[in-house]
Design a protein around this motif. Structure first.
Motif, PDB file in Angstrom:
ATOM      1  N   TRP A  54      30.017  45.534  42.138  1.00 35.99           N
ATOM      2  CA  TRP A  54      30.774  45.728  40.902  1.00 35.99           C
ATOM      3  C   TRP A  54      29.931  46.353  39.792  1.00 35.99           C
ATOM      4  O   TRP A  54      30.438  47.111  38.969  1.00 35.99           O
ATOM      5  N   LYS A 351      31.440  34.951  42.837  1.00 40.46           N
ATOM      6  CA  LYS A 351      32.152  36.091  42.241  1.00 40.46           C
ATOM      7  C   LYS A 351      32.459  35.827  40.768  1.00 40.46           C
ATOM      8  O   LYS A 351      32.352  36.727  39.937  1.00 40.46           O
ATOM      9  N   ARG A 359      29.903  40.944  32.621  1.00 37.34           N
ATOM     10  CA  ARG A 359      30.569  41.013  31.302  1.00 37.34           C
ATOM     11  C   ARG A 359      29.564  40.712  30.186  1.00 37.34           C
ATOM     12  O   ARG A 359      29.600  41.346  29.126  1.00 37.34           O
ATOM     13  N   ALA A 362      27.630  43.544  29.274  1.00 44.86           N
ATOM     14  CA  ALA A 362      28.427  44.506  28.514  1.00 44.86           C
ATOM     15  C   ALA A 362      28.806  43.970  27.136  1.00 44.86           C
ATOM     16  O   ALA A 362      29.598  44.567  26.422  1.00 44.86           O
ATOM     17  N   GLU A 364      30.425  41.150  26.516  1.00 46.19           N
ATOM     18  CA  GLU A 364      31.735  40.505  26.508  1.00 46.19           C
ATOM     19  C   GLU A 364      31.634  39.044  26.928  1.00 46.19           C
ATOM     20  O   GLU A 364      30.703  38.642  27.605  1.00 46.19           O
ATOM     21  N   MET A 371      39.874  31.800  38.773  1.00 49.26           N
ATOM     22  CA  MET A 371      40.436  31.033  39.882  1.00 49.26           C
ATOM     23  C   MET A 371      39.390  30.985  40.999  1.00 49.26           C
ATOM     24  O   MET A 371      38.618  31.927  41.175  1.00 49.26           O
ATOM     25  N   ASN A 373      38.992  29.280  45.276  1.00 47.52           N
ATOM     26  CA  ASN A 373      39.723  28.561  46.326  1.00 47.52           C
ATOM     27  C   ASN A 373      38.780  28.103  47.404  1.00 47.52           C
ATOM     28  O   ASN A 373      37.683  28.634  47.580  1.00 47.52           O
TER      29      ASN A 373
ATOM     30  N   ILE B  20      42.362  40.374  29.099  1.00 52.68           N
ATOM     31  CA  ILE B  20      40.961  40.245  29.451  1.00 52.68           C
ATOM     32  C   ILE B  20      40.159  41.500  29.130  1.00 52.68           C
ATOM     33  O   ILE B  20      38.970  41.531  29.292  1.00 52.68           O
ATOM     34  N   SER B  22      38.566  43.793  26.516  1.00 55.77           N
ATOM     35  CA  SER B  22      38.242  43.751  25.106  1.00 55.77           C
ATOM     36  C   SER B  22      38.018  45.151  24.557  1.00 55.77           C
ATOM     37  O   SER B  22      37.631  45.319  23.420  1.00 55.77           O
ATOM     38  N   ALA B  24      35.791  47.260  25.608  1.00 57.87           N
ATOM     39  CA  ALA B  24      34.476  47.795  25.935  1.00 57.87           C
ATOM     40  C   ALA B  24      34.579  48.638  27.192  1.00 57.87           C
ATOM     41  O   ALA B  24      35.381  48.358  28.065  1.00 57.87           O
ATOM     42  N   ALA B  26      32.764  48.872  29.640  1.00 57.85           N
ATOM     43  CA  ALA B  26      32.354  48.219  30.886  1.00 57.85           C
ATOM     44  C   ALA B  26      33.315  47.116  31.303  1.00 57.85           C
ATOM     45  O   ALA B  26      33.027  46.371  32.214  1.00 57.85           O
ATOM     46  N   ALA B  27      34.465  47.015  30.639  1.00 62.06           N
ATOM     47  CA  ALA B  27      35.405  45.957  31.002  1.00 62.06           C
ATOM     48  C   ALA B  27      35.812  46.111  32.452  1.00 62.06           C
ATOM     49  O   ALA B  27      36.145  47.200  32.890  1.00 62.06           O
ATOM     50  N   PRO B  28      35.768  45.029  33.207  1.00 63.72           N
ATOM     51  CA  PRO B  28      36.161  45.132  34.612  1.00 63.72           C
ATOM     52  C   PRO B  28      37.653  45.424  34.718  1.00 63.72           C
ATOM     53  O   PRO B  28      38.427  45.042  33.841  1.00 63.72           O
ATOM     54  N   ARG B  32      40.539  42.310  39.080  1.00 63.87           N
ATOM     55  CA  ARG B  32      39.455  42.430  40.056  1.00 63.87           C
ATOM     56  C   ARG B  32      38.900  41.079  40.488  1.00 63.87           C
ATOM     57  O   ARG B  32      38.717  40.815  41.680  1.00 63.87           O
ATOM     58  N   LEU B  33      38.608  40.231  39.512  1.00 61.58           N
ATOM     59  CA  LEU B  33      38.038  38.926  39.856  1.00 61.58           C
ATOM     60  C   LEU B  33      39.055  38.072  40.622  1.00 61.58           C
ATOM     61  O   LEU B  33      38.717  37.433  41.615  1.00 61.58           O
ATOM     62  N   SER B  36      39.371  39.345  44.111  1.00 61.56           N
ATOM     63  CA  SER B  36      38.192  39.089  44.952  1.00 61.56           C
ATOM     64  C   SER B  36      38.275  37.723  45.632  1.00 61.56           C
ATOM     65  O   SER B  36      37.583  37.463  46.603  1.00 61.56           O
ATOM     66  N   GLN B  37      39.151  36.858  45.111  1.00 57.51           N
ATOM     67  CA  GLN B  37      39.303  35.533  45.721  1.00 57.51           C
ATOM     68  C   GLN B  37      40.077  35.591  47.035  1.00 57.51           C
ATOM     69  O   GLN B  37      40.123  34.618  47.777  1.00 57.51           O
ATOM     70  N   TYR B  87      48.809  30.362  42.547  1.00 54.31           N
ATOM     71  CA  TYR B  87      48.760  31.396  41.518  1.00 54.31           C
ATOM     72  C   TYR B  87      50.119  31.543  40.826  1.00 54.31           C
ATOM     73  O   TYR B  87      51.161  31.352  41.444  1.00 54.31           O
ATOM     74  N   GLN B  91      49.749  36.318  37.993  1.00 51.86           N
ATOM     75  CA  GLN B  91      48.467  36.492  38.691  1.00 51.86           C
ATOM     76  C   GLN B  91      48.668  37.229  40.023  1.00 51.86           C
ATOM     77  O   GLN B  91      47.865  38.082  40.391  1.00 51.86           O
TER      78      GLN B  91
END
Lengths: 436, 125
Positions: A54, A351, A359, A362, A364, A371, A373, B20, B22, B24, B26-28, B32-33, B36-37, B87, B91
Motif C-alpha cells: 500500500w 492491516k 495515514r 501522511a 492523517e 473491522m 475478523n 475517511i 481528509s 490529503a 496520500a489518503a487511502p 481499501r482497509l 483487505s479483511q 458488516y 460497508q
C-alpha cells in the motif's frame, strides 16, 4: 467443494517461491517513513507486506526475524496424525523481499534506544515507527514445571511438532496421551480441543485401548463449545476423557508426571499402570506476550499482554511502538466479546496497523471504524472439519475497542468432509496473503 | 437487492464524502482497509488461490448482490452468511466498489513498482 482443493493446497503450499514475480525494480524515492517490523509470523509478515504493498517504494520496511522460515501453527495439528508434512506449512520470506521490496534481516531484537532498534549482533536499525509481533511466551512457573526445557508443548510449530508426532507414533497401545489446556487467553482458542479430537481419532485407529486425558484450566470448552462437546461425547466417546476446571500444580516433563487439583481433590498421573499410564505428556503452559514485549517495557507490571490502541495498535505504554498479533491486547469490551489470539486475526490486525501508520506518515488520523475478523476451520477427524467465525467492529462507546458483531459469530452446525476440503483453501489463501 | 437500492446506497456514501478522506493526497482509497479483511480467504487484492472464489473481474453490483444474498439468506449454517452479517450494507458496498475498481483499473492495489503480478489471470468465479 471437492478433492481438488486439497491437491491445490498441497501444490500451492509447496511452491510458494514459484509464485514470486520475477525481478522487481523498486523506485528510488525520498523516504517519508521507515518502519521496522520485528517478528515474521502471521502478524509481522502481513504488516511488512502491506506497508510496502500500500505504501509503495516511499516506505522503507525492514523485517527482523530470528529464523529463516516461519512454520505455521495453523494446520500444524495435521502433522501429528501424518496428514501433512512440516514443509507444507513452512514459509520463507523470499516473496516479501523480491515481490514487495521488504528488507529482511535475520537476527534477534534485544532492545530499543531512542528511535533505533538494537540487534543481538550489535548493529542497530533506525525507525520512525516500530511494529513488534513477538507472539507468545510460556509461563512454566505458574504450573510448577520442574524442567521447562523438557516440556513438550508443540504450541509453537516446528521441531516440537515432529517430536510430538513421533511420540504419538511410538506410544504403546493402551497408554494415555495427557493434554493440558492453559487458562484463556491463549494462542488459538479452538486449537487444544482440535488437537484432542485429532489425537483421539488417531488413537482409535492406531492404538487400541489408548485414550486422551484432557486437563482444562478453564471452567468449560473455550471455543466451538457445541462442536467439541459433541465430538468429545459422541464422535470420540470413550477415547476422550475431559476434565474442566483443573489446576495443574506440578509437572515433571521428563518423568511424565503431573499433579493437579480438580473439585478440591489432588491427583497425580504418572506412567504407572495404576496412575493413568501416561505415555505422552503434552503440556500447553499458561501464556504471556513474547519476551520482547516485556523487554521493551510494553507490558505493564503484573500484566501478561501489551495493551494497545484499537485504532492503531500503538502501544498504550510506549508511543511510536505498535504491537500486533498474539502479544497485544486491545481493551476489554464492557459488553460482548473482544478479539481472540490467532494467526488469522493477527493478519487482520496487521492491516489495520499498517493502514494507520501510512495515514500517520501522511499526517492523517487512523480510520475511525476499522473491522477485523477471525475465521478458522478445525479438523474433528482425519476427514472432517468444523468452522468458527466472527467479525469485529470498532465501538467507540464500548471502551473504545474491537467488539464481536453478535450476528457474525457462529460455528458450523456439524463437522463435514466439505469443511475439511475448504479448510485447505482457507489456509492456502491465508498463507498466500501473509507470505506470498 | 435491486438496482435502485444500489443507487440509494451509492448516494448515501457519496453524500457522506466517505468520511475517511481528509483531502490529503496520500489518503487511502475508500474501502481499501475494509476490503483487505476479505483477503485472508479470497486473496491479496481479491486474487484467490485454489478453489476459493476470487473477487476480481466482478462488477460492484455483482459482488454486492452476492454479499446481500448471503447476508440475508435463510441458510445460516454458512461461514459467509456469518461474515456478511458482520458488516453494514454501506460497508459491503464500499468493499464491492473497491474490488470492482481494482478490476476496472486492471490494478493490483499496489503502490510498489514491483506490484503484485498483474500478469495473473483474473478469475471470474
Amino acid at each position: 467443494m471437492n478433492s481438488i482443493s486439497r491437491r491445490h493446497f498441497l501444490k500451492l503450499a509447496g511452491a510458494t517461491t514459484a509464485l514470486i514475480a520475477a525481478s522487481p525494480t523498486l523506485k528510488a524515492q525520498a523516504l517519508p517513513g521507515r518502519v521496522v517490523v520485528v517478528g515474521g509470523g502471521f502478524g509481522g509478515a502481513t504488516a511488512a507486506k502491506y506497508l510496502r504493498h500500500w505504501g509503495g517504494g516511499g516506505i522503507a520496511v525492514t523485517l527482523v526475524e530470528m529464523n529463516p522460515n516461519h512454520v505455521s501453527c495453523i494446520l500444524s495439528n495435521l502433522v501429528l496424525n501424518n496428514s501433512l508434512s512440516l514443509p507444507k506449512i513452512t514459509f520463507n520470506y523470499e516473496a516479501l523481499k523480491s515481490k514487495y521490496g521488504v528488507t529482511v534481516v535475520q537476527g534477534q531484537a534485544v532492545g530499543v534506544s531512542g528511535k533505533q532498534l538494537l540487534l543481538g549482533s550489535g548493529s542497530s536499525l533506525p525507525f520512525d515507527r516500530l511494529i513488534v509481533a513477538p507472539g507468545i511466551d510460556f509461563d512454566f512457573q505458574a504450573i510448577g514445571v520442574r524442567d521447562p526445557a523438557n516440556v513438550l508443548h508443540a504450541w509453537k510449530a516446528g521441531p516440537q511438532t515432529l517430536q510430538l508426532r513421533d511420540q504419538l507414533r511410538n506410544m504403546t497401545a493402551g497408554n494415555s496421551f495427557v493434554l493440558t489446556i492453559p487458562p484463556a487467553p491463549y494462542r488459538c482458542p479452538p486449537g487444544p480441543y482440535e488437537r484432542a479430537c485429532l489425537v483421539a481419532d488417531y488413537l482409535k485407529k492406531n492404538k487400541p485401548g489408548s485414550k486422551i486425558i484432557v486437563l482444562d484450566a478453564n471452567p468449560g470448552i473455550v471455543a466451538e463449545k457445541e462442536t467439541f462437546t459433541k465430538a468429545f461425547t459422541q464422535t470420540h466417546l470413550g477415547v476422550v476423557e475431559y476434565h474442566p476446571g483443573v489446576v495443574v500444580t506440578a509437572v515433571n516433563a521428563l518423568a511424565k508426571t503431573i499433579t493437579y487439583t480438580e473439585n478440591g481433590l489432588s491427583r497425580t498421573l504418572t506412567p504407572a499402570a495404576n496412575q493413568g499410564k501416561v505415555g505422552i505428556l503434552n503440556v500447553l503452559p499458561p501464556q504471556t506476550a513474547g519476551r520482547l514485549a516485556f523487554n521493551l517495557g510494553l507490558v505493564p507490571a503484573g500484566q501478561k499482554w501489551a495493551p494497545v490502541n484499537a485504532l492503531t495498535y500503538e502501544s498504550a505504554v510506549v508511543p511510536g511502538i505498535h504491537v500486533i498479533g498474539d502479544a497485544q491486547s486491545t481493551p476489554k469490551p464492557n459488553t460482548g466479546s473482544g478479539q481472540p489470539k490467532s494467526g488469522h486475526i493477527a493478519n487482520a490486525e496487521a492491516k489495520v496497523c499498517a493502514d494507520a501508520i501510512l495515514r500517520a506518515f501522511a499526517g492523517e488520523g487512523p480510520d475511525p471504524a476499522p473491522m477485523t475478523n477471525s475465521s478458522c476451520y478445525s479438523p474433528i477427524t482425519a476427514s472432517t472439519a468444523s468452522w468458527l467465525t466472527a467479525t469485529f467492529a470498532y465501538d467507540a462507546s464500548n471502551n473504545a475497542t474491537m467488539v464481536a458483531v453478535p450476528a457474525s459469530a457462529g460455528e458450523a452446525s456439524a463437522p463435514t468432509s466439505d469443511n475439511y476440503e475448504e479448510m485447505f483453501d482457507w489456509a492456502a489463501n491465508l498463507f498466500a496473503d501473509t507470505f506470498a | 437487492m435491486t438496482i435502485s437500492n444500489y443507487h440509494a446506497i451509492t448516494l448515501i456514501i457519496t453524500s457522506l464524502g466517505l468520511g475517511i478522506s481528509s483531502g490529503a493526497s496520500a489518503a487511502p482509497p475508500p474501502g481499501r482497509l475494509l476490503a483487505s479483511q476479505c483477503a485472508q480467504c479470497h486473496g491479496t487484492d481479491g486474487r484467490a488461490v485454489g478453489d476459493m472464489d476470487s473477487l476480481r473481474g466482478e462488477s460492484a453490483g455483482e459482488i454486492y448482490d452476492e454479499l446481500q444474498e448471503m447476508k440475508y439468506s435463510a441458510k445460516t449454517n454458512d461461514i459467509m452468511h456469518r461474515q456478511a452479517k458482520g458488516y453494514t450494507d454501506q460497508q459491503l458496498w464500499l468493499i464491492a466498489t473497491y474490488y470492482a475498481g481494482l478490476s476496472n483499473r486492471g490494478g493490483s492495489g499496489s503502490n510498489t513498482a514491483a506490484g503484485t503480478g498483474d500478469h495473473e489471470e483474473d478469475d471470474d468465479d
